[in-house]
Design a protein around this motif. Structure first.
Motif, PDB file in Angstrom:
ATOM      1  N   VAL A 476     -53.156  67.807 117.854  1.00 46.51           N
ATOM      2  CA  VAL A 476     -53.208  69.238 117.520  1.00 46.51           C
ATOM      3  C   VAL A 476     -52.017  69.633 116.654  1.00 46.51           C
ATOM      4  N   PHE A 477     -50.837  69.089 116.984  1.00 44.99           N
ATOM      5  CA  PHE A 477     -49.660  69.364 116.150  1.00 44.99           C
ATOM      6  C   PHE A 477     -49.865  68.834 114.736  1.00 44.99           C
ATOM      7  N   GLY A 478     -50.378  67.609 114.639  1.00 46.06           N
ATOM      8  CA  GLY A 478     -50.642  67.056 113.317  1.00 46.06           C
ATOM      9  C   GLY A 478     -51.652  67.879 112.543  1.00 46.06           C
ATOM     10  N   PHE A 479     -52.667  68.377 113.242  1.00 47.32           N
ATOM     11  CA  PHE A 479     -53.706  69.179 112.584  1.00 47.32           C
ATOM     12  C   PHE A 479     -53.152  70.516 112.099  1.00 47.32           C
ATOM     13  N   THR A 480     -52.490  71.243 112.989  1.00 53.85           N
ATOM     14  CA  THR A 480     -52.030  72.592 112.649  1.00 53.85           C
ATOM     15  C   THR A 480     -50.808  72.567 111.732  1.00 53.85           C
ATOM     16  N   ALA A 481     -49.747  71.902 112.193  1.00 55.58           N
ATOM     17  CA  ALA A 481     -48.514  71.879 111.400  1.00 55.58           C
ATOM     18  C   ALA A 481     -48.713  71.112 110.098  1.00 55.58           C
ATOM     19  N   GLY A 482     -49.468  69.992 110.163  1.00 59.35           N
ATOM     20  CA  GLY A 482     -49.704  69.204 108.956  1.00 59.35           C
ATOM     21  C   GLY A 482     -50.526  69.950 107.921  1.00 59.35           C
ATOM     22  N   SER A 483     -51.572  70.620 108.368  1.00 58.50           N
ATOM     23  CA  SER A 483     -52.404  71.386 107.434  1.00 58.50           C
ATOM     24  C   SER A 483     -51.619  72.528 106.821  1.00 58.50           C
ATOM     25  N   TYR A 484     -50.856  73.238 107.662  1.00 58.28           N
ATOM     26  CA  TYR A 484     -50.053  74.359 107.162  1.00 58.28           C
ATOM     27  C   TYR A 484     -49.016  73.875 106.151  1.00 58.28           C
ATOM     28  N   ALA A 485     -48.298  72.793 106.512  1.00 59.62           N
ATOM     29  CA  ALA A 485     -47.258  72.282 105.617  1.00 59.62           C
ATOM     30  C   ALA A 485     -47.854  71.765 104.310  1.00 59.62           C
ATOM     31  N   SER A 486     -49.018  71.128 104.380  1.00 61.73           N
ATOM     32  CA  SER A 486     -49.649  70.595 103.170  1.00 61.73           C
ATOM     33  C   SER A 486     -50.100  71.721 102.247  1.00 61.73           C
ATOM     34  N   ILE A 487     -50.736  72.730 102.828  1.00 58.09           N
ATOM     35  CA  ILE A 487     -51.190  73.869 102.009  1.00 58.09           C
ATOM     36  C   ILE A 487     -49.995  74.611 101.427  1.00 58.09           C
ATOM     37  N   GLU A 488     -48.945  74.794 102.236  1.00 57.54           N
ATOM     38  CA  GLU A 488     -47.735  75.462 101.744  1.00 57.54           C
ATOM     39  C   GLU A 488     -47.101  74.651 100.617  1.00 57.54           C
ATOM     40  N   ASN A 489     -47.076  73.329 100.760  1.00 59.29           N
ATOM     41  CA  ASN A 489     -46.504  72.470  99.722  1.00 59.29           C
ATOM     42  C   ASN A 489     -47.304  72.558  98.433  1.00 59.29           C
ATOM     43  N   ILE A 490     -48.620  72.588  98.565  1.00 60.09           N
ATOM     44  CA  ILE A 490     -49.474  72.716  97.375  1.00 60.09           C
ATOM     45  C   ILE A 490     -49.213  74.037  96.664  1.00 60.09           C
ATOM     46  N   ILE A 491     -49.109  75.119  97.440  1.00 67.80           N
ATOM     47  CA  ILE A 491     -48.858  76.439  96.852  1.00 67.80           C
ATOM     48  C   ILE A 491     -47.497  76.467  96.160  1.00 67.80           C
ATOM     49  N   ASP A 492     -46.483  75.889  96.813  1.00 64.67           N
ATOM     50  CA  ASP A 492     -45.141  75.859  96.218  1.00 64.67           C
ATOM     51  C   ASP A 492     -45.128  75.095  94.917  1.00 64.67           C
ATOM     52  N   GLN A 493     -45.800  73.951  94.884  1.00 64.57           N
ATOM     53  CA  GLN A 493     -45.824  73.117  93.691  1.00 64.57           C
ATOM     54  C   GLN A 493     -46.480  73.838  92.525  1.00 64.57           C
ATOM     55  N   PHE A 494     -47.573  74.539  92.805  1.00 64.97           N
ATOM     56  CA  PHE A 494     -48.284  75.215  91.730  1.00 64.97           C
ATOM     57  C   PHE A 494     -47.582  76.503  91.313  1.00 64.97           C
ATOM     58  N   SER A 495     -46.861  77.125  92.221  1.00 67.24           N
ATOM     59  CA  SER A 495     -46.149  78.348  91.875  1.00 67.24           C
ATOM     60  C   SER A 495     -44.970  78.084  90.961  1.00 67.24           C
ATOM     61  N   HIS A 496     -44.440  76.848  90.985  1.00 66.41           N
ATOM     62  CA  HIS A 496     -43.326  76.490  90.130  1.00 66.41           C
ATOM     63  C   HIS A 496     -43.766  75.874  88.800  1.00 66.41           C
ATOM     64  N   ASN A 497     -45.073  75.729  88.629  1.00 72.68           N
ATOM     65  CA  ASN A 497     -45.584  75.154  87.373  1.00 72.68           C
ATOM     66  C   ASN A 497     -46.102  76.239  86.433  1.00 72.68           C
TER      67      ASN A 497
END
Length: 497
Positions: A476-497
């Motif tokens: 559950v931790f991998g699902f919730t925290a991992g999904s949140y962190a991955s989506i946040e990382n994707i948003i951060d990467q695209f916001s800086h491009n």
């Protein structure tokens, strides 16, 4: 596919309660023969009486008395060595090449310590699945099942309040299998595009310096043509060639990584809590071959040899864990925080390593059709049955519809990959969103349900419950925290491009 129906018979055993043997499906493994949908998708019809049927209590010592593994079709079975090769192939792919990037998120020592732990948990969950299948076979005569069927049947003998959700649970497993396999297809297409782009840039110069999206568009016709392969015999040829290329490529990668290594003080000993879920998503992605285990066991000549402390499964996953740990450790140690989403992208611009990139690109391109085969036939078979296409339309029309659907699904996977055109962003998302459910969340639930009626000591039950809850919470931790962190990382990467 073979359906072993026991009708409405009852089985009486030495004074035990009668067990209702409802029709059960021994669903397909690797040789489903789905070509034209000629094999019907026969799901088990669980009787309405399942809410009230009594299941004979089992003791924890009954495992040694489990019966042989159901009825087997008279055909050539796989040897233990062949099964090991299948498990290695199912767990060694793009994930192992992303492990250095995962170590960057965790830190070199945290990754070195926790990666074997994740490997142990994922392997243990594979054992849970095979054991639960055997117990179901013993207790309700369901034959040998696939993942979704084990999930469905185990709820029918679990706690009474959740028995009515058995069919829904089976469908949920199917949904996550689809998400995982289509996620693999997206990752594979990105891997091919990025490595081919790097190869062309290094060998042909700036004239071929195109974006990943452009290469995805250029490769789209090839992915579509590969998806048109309907014969498992032809897919086996592609798989063998892919295995050969990947094996050579891994030796070349490892040869490069162990040379001129800097001291460990040059890299982070541990990462931040914020990036650890990204590492966890990649780690689970790398070990997520659980959906293969039951189909492979069903095809084995000696299925009982899959389990055990020195069985085929433990031996295979030990090799997988060692390879992932070695690539992750040495890859991050050598390239540090500049490590790419795939370690192949960090290889030098020398002929040997340039052609290594090309070999991996070709190997993963060929493997795309194998990953695509499973989810397509789940969807296509459901459509055939729901709309009764075999009875309503002619074979040429049915073939046209099938190839149209194949094309549409390939275009969808490539389009999704183009939305997030970086493999280091996509792998943690797939691992967290779907692989964590299949590898760590569902198996503990299955184990608790199957053992629900067992007669065992209080201390043993407390241990089993505590262990399964722990694995469930990790998932559950991998699902919730991992999904949140991955989506946040994707948003951060695209916001800086």
């Amino acid at each position: 596919m073979s359906t072993f129906s026991y009708g409405g018979q009852y089985l009486s055993r030495k004074g035990q309660e009668h067990l209702y043997l409802y029709p059960a499906l021994n669903s397909v493994g690797g040789d489903s023969g789905f070509g034209d949908g000629d094999t019907s998708y026969a799901r088990s019809q669980i009787p309405k009486e399942r809410e009230t049927m009594k299941i004979s209590p089992r003791t924890s010592d009954d495992d040694d008395e489990l019966p042989p593994y159901g009825v087997r079709p008279s055909k050539r079975r796989t040897t233990n060595l062949q099964t090991m090769m299948h498990i290695l192939k199912g767990n060694i792919g793009t994930g192992i090449l992303a492990m250095p990037n995962a170590f960057m998120h965790s830190g070199i020592y945290v990754g070195l310590i926790t990666l074997p732990i994740f490997a142990f948990l994922c392997t243990h969950c594979m054992h849970i699945l095979t054991r639960s299948n055997r117990l179901l076979n013993r207790r309700i005569g369901c034959g040998m099942l696939d993942y979704q069927d084990v999930m469905e049947h185990c709820l029918t003998i679990g706690p009474k309040p959740i028995r009515k959700y058995s069919r829904l649970a089976g469908r949920m497993v199917n949904v996550f299998l689809l998400i995982t396999q289509f996620g693999f297809c997206c990752v594979y297409s990105l891997f091919v595009a990025e490595n081919l782009s790097k190869f062309m840039l290094e060998t042909q110069g700036s004239n071929f310096e195109f974006s990943t999206k452009t290469y995805l568009a250029m490769l789209l016709p090839f992915f579509i043509l590969l998806s048109f392969i309907r014969s498992l015999k032809h897919l086996a040829i592609a798989s063998s060639l892919a295995n050969f290329l990947q094996t050579i490529g891994l030796f070349i990668v490892m040869f490069n990584l162990v040379q001129d290594l800097p001291p460990t003080s040059t890299v982070k000993p541990w990462g931040s809590i914020r990036t650890f879920p990204l590492y966890m998503g990649t780690a689970i992605y790398a070990f997520e071959g659980i959906a293969l285990i039951l189909p492979l066991q069903k095809e084995m000549n000696e299925p009982e040899s899959l389990g055990g402390k020195i069985g085929v499964l433990n031996a295979s996953m030990t090799i997988v864990a060692c390879m992932n740990t070695a690539i992750g450790f040495y890859g991050y140690l050598k390239f540090g925080d500049s490590v790419a989403g795939s370690i192949t992208l960090n290889l030098p611009s020398e002929p040997l390593y340039q052609y290594c990139k090309l070999m991996f690109a070709c190997a993963i391109l060929l493997s795309y059709s194998i990953q695509y085969y499973v989810p397509f036939h789940i969807i296509w078979t459901c459509i055939l049955n729901k709309y009764q296409l075999k009875e309503r339309v002619t074979r040429p029309t049915r073939l046209s519809l099938e190839f149209t659907l194949r094309t549409i699904l390939v275009v969808m996977t490539i389009a999704l990959a183009a939305l997030v055109p970086r493999i280091d962003l996509f792998i943690p998302l797939v691992g967290a969103l779907s692989s964590s459910c299949l590898a760590l969340i569902f198996p503990p639930l299955i184990d608790i349900c199957v053992r629900w009626e067992e007669e065992t000591s209080y201390k043993r039950w407390v241990w089993l419950f505590t262990k399964n809850v722990f694995i469930f919470l990790v998932g559950v931790f991998g699902f919730t925290a991992g999904s949140y962190a991955s989506i946040e990382n994707i948003i951060d990467q695209f916001s800086h491009n």
